[in-house]
Design an enzyme around this catalytic site. Structure first.
Site, PDB file in Angstrom:
ATOM      1  N   PRO A  98       0.824  -1.215   0.000  1.00 26.85           N
ATOM      2  CA  PRO A  98       0.000   0.000   0.000  1.00 26.85           C
ATOM      3  C   PRO A  98       0.859   1.266   0.000  1.00 26.85           C
ATOM      4  O   PRO A  98       1.756   1.421   0.827  1.00 26.85           O
ATOM      5  CB  PRO A  98      -0.784  -0.113   1.310  1.00 26.85           C
ATOM      6  CG  PRO A  98       0.056  -0.987   2.191  1.00 26.85           C
ATOM      7  CD  PRO A  98       0.780  -1.934   1.283  1.00 26.85           C
ATOM      8  N   ILE A  99       0.579   2.139  -0.931  1.00 27.06           N
ATOM      9  CA  ILE A  99       1.220   3.462  -0.965  1.00 27.06           C
ATOM     10  C   ILE A  99       0.109   4.480  -1.185  1.00 27.06           C
ATOM     11  O   ILE A  99      -0.646   4.372  -2.153  1.00 27.06           O
ATOM     12  CB  ILE A  99       2.284   3.558  -2.083  1.00 27.06           C
ATOM     13  CG1 ILE A  99       3.428   2.565  -1.823  1.00 27.06           C
ATOM     14  CG2 ILE A  99       2.829   4.980  -2.177  1.00 27.06           C
ATOM     15  CD1 ILE A  99       4.665   2.772  -2.678  1.00 27.06           C
ATOM     16  N   SER A 127      -4.256   1.361  -0.588  1.00 19.32           N
ATOM     17  CA  SER A 127      -4.156   2.163   0.638  1.00 19.32           C
ATOM     18  C   SER A 127      -5.478   2.849   0.974  1.00 19.32           C
ATOM     19  O   SER A 127      -6.188   3.322   0.084  1.00 19.32           O
ATOM     20  CB  SER A 127      -3.080   3.237   0.443  1.00 19.32           C
ATOM     21  OG  SER A 127      -3.153   4.195   1.479  1.00 19.32           O
ATOM     22  N   ARG A 186       9.335  13.550   9.945  1.00 20.02           N
ATOM     23  CA  ARG A 186       9.922  13.361   8.615  1.00 20.02           C
ATOM     24  C   ARG A 186      10.459  14.691   8.109  1.00 20.02           C
ATOM     25  O   ARG A 186       9.713  15.509   7.545  1.00 20.02           O
ATOM     26  CB  ARG A 186       8.875  12.817   7.648  1.00 20.02           C
ATOM     27  CG  ARG A 186       8.344  11.446   8.030  1.00 20.02           C
ATOM     28  CD  ARG A 186       7.353  10.938   7.008  1.00 20.02           C
ATOM     29  NE  ARG A 186       6.749   9.675   7.410  1.00 20.02           N
ATOM     30  CZ  ARG A 186       5.740   9.115   6.770  1.00 20.02           C
ATOM     31  NH1 ARG A 186       5.219   9.686   5.706  1.00 20.02           N
ATOM     32  NH2 ARG A 186       5.255   7.960   7.194  1.00 20.02           N
ATOM     33  N   LYS A 260       0.023  -5.241   9.735  1.00 16.92           N
ATOM     34  CA  LYS A 260       1.255  -4.711   9.112  1.00 16.92           C
ATOM     35  C   LYS A 260       2.006  -3.808  10.086  1.00 16.92           C
ATOM     36  O   LYS A 260       1.398  -2.947  10.729  1.00 16.92           O
ATOM     37  CB  LYS A 260       0.876  -3.933   7.844  1.00 16.92           C
ATOM     38  CG  LYS A 260       2.048  -3.278   7.109  1.00 16.92           C
ATOM     39  CD  LYS A 260       1.598  -2.776   5.737  1.00 16.92           C
ATOM     40  CE  LYS A 260       2.694  -2.096   4.939  1.00 16.92           C
ATOM     41  NZ  LYS A 260       2.890  -0.696   5.269  1.00 16.92           N
ATOM     42  N   SER A 282       7.483  -5.362   8.916  1.00 18.85           N
ATOM     43  CA  SER A 282       7.707  -4.115   8.177  1.00 18.85           C
ATOM     44  C   SER A 282       8.031  -3.001   9.148  1.00 18.85           C
ATOM     45  O   SER A 282       7.498  -2.973  10.262  1.00 18.85           O
ATOM     46  CB  SER A 282       6.410  -3.750   7.430  1.00 18.85           C
ATOM     47  OG  SER A 282       6.431  -2.412   6.951  1.00 18.85           O
ATOM     48  N   HIS A 284       7.708   0.081   7.745  1.00 17.58           N
ATOM     49  CA  HIS A 284       7.123   1.149   6.935  1.00 17.58           C
ATOM     50  C   HIS A 284       8.211   1.840   6.078  1.00 17.58           C
ATOM     51  O   HIS A 284       8.178   3.037   5.854  1.00 17.58           O
ATOM     52  CB  HIS A 284       6.442   2.170   7.851  1.00 17.58           C
ATOM     53  CG  HIS A 284       5.227   2.831   7.241  1.00 17.58           C
ATOM     54  ND1 HIS A 284       3.947   2.409   7.490  1.00 17.58           N
ATOM     55  CD2 HIS A 284       5.093   3.881   6.401  1.00 17.58           C
ATOM     56  CE1 HIS A 284       3.084   3.186   6.841  1.00 17.58           C
ATOM     57  NE2 HIS A 284       3.769   4.085   6.161  1.00 17.58           N
ATOM     58  N   ARG A 287       9.982   4.915   7.499  1.00 18.64           N
ATOM     59  CA  ARG A 287       9.288   6.210   7.522  1.00 18.64           C
ATOM     60  C   ARG A 287       8.670   6.533   8.878  1.00 18.64           C
ATOM     61  O   ARG A 287       8.136   7.617   9.066  1.00 18.64           O
ATOM     62  CB  ARG A 287       8.173   6.213   6.452  1.00 18.64           C
ATOM     63  CG  ARG A 287       8.719   6.115   5.054  1.00 18.64           C
ATOM     64  CD  ARG A 287       7.642   5.739   4.039  1.00 18.64           C
ATOM     65  NE  ARG A 287       6.658   6.771   3.757  1.00 18.64           N
ATOM     66  CZ  ARG A 287       6.844   7.794   2.929  1.00 18.64           C
ATOM     67  NH1 ARG A 287       8.002   7.928   2.324  1.00 18.64           N
ATOM     68  NH2 ARG A 287       5.883   8.662   2.702  1.00 18.64           N
ATOM     69  N   ASP A 315       7.950  -6.572   4.150  1.00 25.81           N
ATOM     70  CA  ASP A 315       8.363  -5.469   3.281  1.00 25.81           C
ATOM     71  C   ASP A 315       9.376  -4.598   3.997  1.00 25.81           C
ATOM     72  O   ASP A 315       9.708  -4.813   5.157  1.00 25.81           O
ATOM     73  CB  ASP A 315       7.178  -4.653   2.743  1.00 25.81           C
ATOM     74  CG  ASP A 315       6.579  -3.646   3.723  1.00 25.81           C
ATOM     75  OD1 ASP A 315       7.259  -3.152   4.650  1.00 25.81           O
ATOM     76  OD2 ASP A 315       5.384  -3.325   3.537  1.00 25.81           O
ATOM     77  N   VAL A 318      12.861  -4.074  -0.161  1.00 27.77           N
ATOM     78  CA  VAL A 318      12.935  -5.014  -1.289  1.00 27.77           C
ATOM     79  C   VAL A 318      13.152  -4.229  -2.589  1.00 27.77           C
ATOM     80  O   VAL A 318      12.345  -3.360  -2.936  1.00 27.77           O
ATOM     81  CB  VAL A 318      11.646  -5.843  -1.400  1.00 27.77           C
ATOM     82  CG1 VAL A 318      11.685  -6.730  -2.642  1.00 27.77           C
ATOM     83  CG2 VAL A 318      11.433  -6.667  -0.140  1.00 27.77           C
TER      84      VAL A 318
HETATM   85  C1  LIG Z   1       5.045   7.378  -0.335  1.00 25.37           C
HETATM   86  C2  LIG Z   1       4.680   6.233   0.547  1.00 25.37           C
HETATM   87  C3  LIG Z   1       3.383   6.137   1.009  1.00 25.37           C
HETATM   88  C4  LIG Z   1       3.011   5.051   1.819  1.00 25.37           C
HETATM   89  N1  LIG Z   1       1.705   4.936   2.198  1.00 25.37           N
HETATM   90  C5  LIG Z   1       1.324   3.856   2.914  1.00 25.37           C
HETATM   91  C6  LIG Z   1      -0.034   3.663   3.239  1.00 25.37           C
HETATM   92  O1  LIG Z   1      -0.890   4.427   2.847  1.00 25.37           O
HETATM   93  N2  LIG Z   1      -0.352   2.579   3.987  1.00 25.37           N
HETATM   94  C7  LIG Z   1       0.582   1.685   4.443  1.00 25.37           C
HETATM   95  O2  LIG Z   1       0.261   0.721   5.130  1.00 25.37           O
HETATM   96  N3  LIG Z   1       1.887   1.829   4.111  1.00 25.37           N
HETATM   97  C8  LIG Z   1       2.271   2.900   3.364  1.00 25.37           C
HETATM   98  N4  LIG Z   1       3.579   3.023   3.027  1.00 25.37           N
HETATM   99  C9  LIG Z   1       4.560   2.012   3.463  1.00 25.37           C
HETATM  100  C10 LIG Z   1       4.698   0.878   2.433  1.00 25.37           C
HETATM  101  O3  LIG Z   1       3.531   0.093   2.374  1.00 25.37           O
HETATM  102  C11 LIG Z   1       5.863  -0.043   2.789  1.00 25.37           C
HETATM  103  O4  LIG Z   1       5.709  -0.545   4.092  1.00 25.37           O
HETATM  104  C12 LIG Z   1       7.239   0.629   2.672  1.00 25.37           C
HETATM  105  O5  LIG Z   1       7.256   1.578   1.642  1.00 25.37           O
HETATM  106  C13 LIG Z   1       8.301  -0.416   2.453  1.00 25.37           C
HETATM  107  O6  LIG Z   1       9.559   0.172   2.273  1.00 25.37           O
HETATM  108  P1  LIG Z   1      10.271   0.282   0.819  1.00 25.37           P
HETATM  109  O7  LIG Z   1       9.341   1.012  -0.074  1.00 25.37           O
HETATM  110  O8  LIG Z   1      11.510   1.064   1.093  1.00 25.37           O
HETATM  111  O9  LIG Z   1      10.542  -1.117   0.375  1.00 25.37           O
HETATM  112  C14 LIG Z   1       3.975   4.093   2.210  1.00 25.37           C
HETATM  113  C15 LIG Z   1       5.272   4.203   1.726  1.00 25.37           C
HETATM  114  C16 LIG Z   1       5.642   5.244   0.906  1.00 25.37           C
HETATM  115  C17 LIG Z   1       7.058   5.297   0.377  1.00 25.37           C
HETATM  116  O1  LIG Z   2       3.341   8.405   4.035  1.00 27.74           O
HETATM  117  C1  LIG Z   2       3.150   7.297   4.546  1.00 27.74           C
HETATM  118  O2  LIG Z   2       4.084   6.531   4.849  1.00 27.74           O
HETATM  119  C2  LIG Z   2       1.788   6.846   4.813  1.00 27.74           C
HETATM  120  O3  LIG Z   2       1.652   5.757   5.282  1.00 27.74           O
HETATM  121  C3  LIG Z   2       0.612   7.694   4.565  1.00 27.74           C
HETATM  122  C4  LIG Z   2      -0.277   7.934   5.598  1.00 27.74           C
HETATM  123  C5  LIG Z   2      -1.357   8.771   5.379  1.00 27.74           C
HETATM  124  C6  LIG Z   2      -1.557   9.352   4.145  1.00 27.74           C
HETATM  125  C7  LIG Z   2      -0.683   9.080   3.121  1.00 27.74           C
HETATM  126  C8  LIG Z   2       0.410   8.246   3.325  1.00 27.74           C
END
Ligand SMILES: Cc1cc2nc3c(=O)[nH]c(=O)nc-3n(C[C@H](O)[C@H](O)[C@H](O)COP(=O)(O)O)c2cc1C
Ligand SMILES: O=C(O)C(=O)c1ccccc1
Length: 393
Positions: A98-99, A127, A186, A260, A282, A284, A287, A315, A318
């Site tokens: 999910p992103i 997401s 961040r 997660k 994970s 995240h 982040r 995750d 990767v």
């Molecule tokens: C821009 C961005 C937005 C993300 N948004 C979400 C989200 O909405 N929900 C969520 O569970 N994880 C979110 N994640 C985390 C990713 O699902 C994942 O755990 C993480 O990006 C893994 O690290 P990697 O991208 O460096 O491999 C986000 C990550 C990024 C980079």
């Molecule tokens: O930015 C993120 O990592 C993320 O998980 C997220 C949370 C809320 C809105 C958009 C992204």
């Protein structure tokens, strides 16, 4: 029995037609290209991590501390990447993680990703913070598998409404993210004063929701959008949740559920005790908690604790087929790919995401077979050795 999918040849045969791939086949090269293409703020949002970004580096370092030891003469003429994960048949042990807010990278955002994923039969974990609503993304995914990621709102009726809508729209598995009840520290986003959702990006599921609309007194319009965003911020996550609250998920979701953001073996045990079906190990992508354990370093402990009770997904970090082999060898059933596909989307839209997936699956298949492994299930700890310079695992 049908023949296993041949991901490797599909890519090589492009060479016969003198056809160059649309983007580099080394997926680690995409970040730099995306940096040149995107606004500094959008790129910073995606590439950035928490604090000093030490955890993001730890994620990569953890992969680098393991080496694969290839084995020979083991009949790998047929390498089937297909696996079943929480009731979904996958062509390879890979999902799109999910992103949120993908429209900052490409106007079609999640719709383009859903189409690319569906073309390969790979589930996209949509997401909660998507820029297109879950019904539109479901339609874009056609016959492809659908998974939904829940950000568990403080407003229980809203969370219940999301689950109801997701069920109705054909999402079969639920991923509940626990590590982000609020955004972490961040610096890139803080310094750039850039949080996309404050501009109403990534709020599509919320603004379209009847419970959300009732709470703010009607539909979101240009006049009340500021207030709607503040309501979103105030209700986004719930730091008061405890393990006892998981019963809520079971009451509102009858399909498989994975939690997660699990890093500690005891948390994994609690997930199993609470009747969950899986966990995603994970951090995240670095982040959230700067200084947290590298995700791959946390994987063996979780697998040891619950590997026989839960589906363990992984995750954070990767980037290559070899990375996937290492995660599988340490006990993950499948991995979630994240930033690389976001860069593929930024650089090439739907075709860019397809390219990223095809490359990853081809490299995975090549790495497995050349290491003497005829399928993802054959990768175990014995195919890994610590890098010579690595501290003891
Ligand atoms: C821009 C961005 C937005 C993300 N948004 C979400 C989200 O909405 N929900 C969520 O569970 N994880 C979110 N994640 C985390 C990713 O699902 C994942 O755990 C993480 O990006 C893994 O690290 P990697 O991208 O460096 O491999 C986000 C990550 C990024 C980079
Ligand atoms: O930015 C993120 O990592 C993320 O998980 C997220 C949370 C809320 C809105 C958009 C992204």
């Amino acid at each position: 029995m049908s023949k296993p999918a041949d991901f490797q040849n599909e890519i090589y045969l492009n060479g016969l037609a003198d056809q160059r791939p649309p983007l580099p086949t080394d997926l680690t090269a995409l970040e730099e290209l995306a940096a040149a293409r995107l606004s500094a703020r959008a790129f910073g949002y995606v590439a950035g991590s928490a604090g000093t970004e030490a955890t993001a580096r730890a994620n990569r370092a953890a992969f680098d501390r393991w080496r694969i030891v290839p084995r020979m003469l083991r009949d790998v003429s047929s390498c089937d990447l297909a696996v079943d994960v929480l009731g979904t048949a996958l062509p390879a042990p890979v999902l799109l993680g999910p992103i949120g807010v993908l429209s900052i990278l490409h106007p079609e955002g999640e719709l383009a990703v859903a189409r690319a994923a569906a073309a390969l039969g790979v589930p996209m974990v949509l997401s909660s913070a998507a820029s297109h609503d879950m019904e539109a993304v479901a339609a874009a995914s056609g016959a492809g598998p659908r998974w939904f990621q829940l950000y568990w709102s403080k407003d229980r009726d809203l969370a219940a409404s999301f689950l109801e809508r997701a069920k109705k729209a054909g999402y079969t598995a639920l991923v509940v993210t626990l590590d982000t009840f609020t955004m972490a520290w961040r610096p890139r986003d803080l310094d750039g004063a850039y949080l996309p959702f404050l501009r109403g990006i990534g709020t599509a599921n919320y603004f379209s929701d009847p419970v959300f609309q009732r709470a703010i007194g009607g539909p979101v319009t240009p006049d009340n959008q500021g207030m709607a965003v503040l309501h979103w911020v105030a209700n986004f996550g719930n730091p008061a949740l405890t393990w006892d609250d998981l019963t809520f998920l079971r009451e509102h979701w009858d399909g498989p559920i994975a939690l997660k953001g699990i890093l500690h073996p005891d948390d994994a045990r609690r997930a199993a005790d609470a009747g969950m079906d899986g966990v995603v190990v994970s951090n995240h992508g670095g982040r959230q908690v700067d200084g947290s354990v590298g995700a791959l370093d946390a994987l063996p402990g979780v697998v040891e604790a619950v590997g026989d009770r839960l589906t363990v997904l992984f995750d954070s970090g990767v980037r290559t087929g070899a990375d996937v082999v290492k995660a599988l060898a340490l006990g993950a059933r499948a991995v979630l790919l994240a930033r690389p596909y976001a860069y593929g989307l930024a650089l090439g839209g739907e075709a860019g995401v397809r390219h990223v997936l095809r490359c990853l699956m081809a490299e995975l298949q090549l790495t497995l077979t050349l290491a003497g492994l005829a399928g993802p299930g054959e990768a175990g700890q014995e195919v890994l050795t610590p890098a010579p310079w690595a501290p003891a695992h």
